[in-house]
Scaffold this motif. Sequence first.
Motif: not given
Length: 367
Positions: A68-77
């Motif tokens: 899931e794209d959390l924004g700012g180049g960060t994602a939950a996996i």
Amino acid sequence: MKKQLGSIALLVASSAASAQSSVVLYGRVDGGIEYLNHIANGNGGSSSLWSAEGGNWGTSMFGLKGSEDLGGGTAAIFNLETGLQIMNGTSGGGRMFSRRAYAGIKNETWGQLQAGRNLFIDSDGIWEFDPFVQQAVSSASLVRGRSWQQTSNNVEYHSPVWNGFDLQGQYAFGNQASGFNNGAAGEFGRSNGIMLTYHSPLFDVRGIYDELRDSNGRLSNIFQASREYFVGGNLRVQKFKFQAAYTHYFAPDTPAGLADRADHYWLGATYQATPKWAVTAAGFYIHVGDGAGDVAHDPGSHAMLYALGTTYNLSQRTFLYGTVAYVNNSKNGTFSVFATPRDSSSPTSPLAGQSQTGAYVGMMHMF
């Protein structure tokens, strides 16, 4: 007021659209026919065996992974994955997800942090430097599957790539009040490892240090619970890929008088004859240090394993494979062409000092 509510609704809808997520179902199915001779039959003699087998080229499995794209180049996996035995329909060895079950956070700048169950760090790292990519006949054979393990209660970090270098660290808690290094019955104790890799178009180099403990928190068996020092390399020259590695195992808590160290070497090459057809040949050598053996510990001995294999791609997702191997044991050696634990209840090992030949053919389909 209505205008403000409309603006808020638009903002929420926009945020939901930008927070993209994905879930992927994936897996592979492997089945074929296997032959093995000189299997110790428990009556002082040996026998041969023809059998239908699954997972000889690679473990059959299915899994789910997503982000899931959390924004700012960060994602939950997350990743959930279990092994299968297609010949009898069983899965997971009593676990719903036997190979991987973790959640984490991934960032383009600082890397990936995850927690859960996963392949032990050498299992995740050695296959790339193994000419036979951890098949049934592979670098795992002469170390009795030590490089095939999974551990629970893992916390892992994967760095981004810096000028070709990347770093991975893994720490598996024992989760026992009885002792910090201990593990539950039938599980590994506290275990850990670190891996440094360099990749380039011409060659790759990797180093691994790890500690795999038994449920009592001890480093008590060179091929089950020990320290490991690994260095391996790949070299690509036109249609050839050359691979070599060295591993040292040391188990300082081994009972007195039993062998507590071993050295493992291999050298191999793959020739990509056509885009569809490849041929691989390799030699693997194990030397177990001085010391006696028992039902669970190998005595001082050595063995040489020769392997020849081929693959032919029918499509991008399906290929045929075939492998033949021969192991030559020293006087006290009982190593099989397959990665059989010394104390296995269904061994494939030969009698001490006896050679063994094995072969298998099959098909792998990935989805």
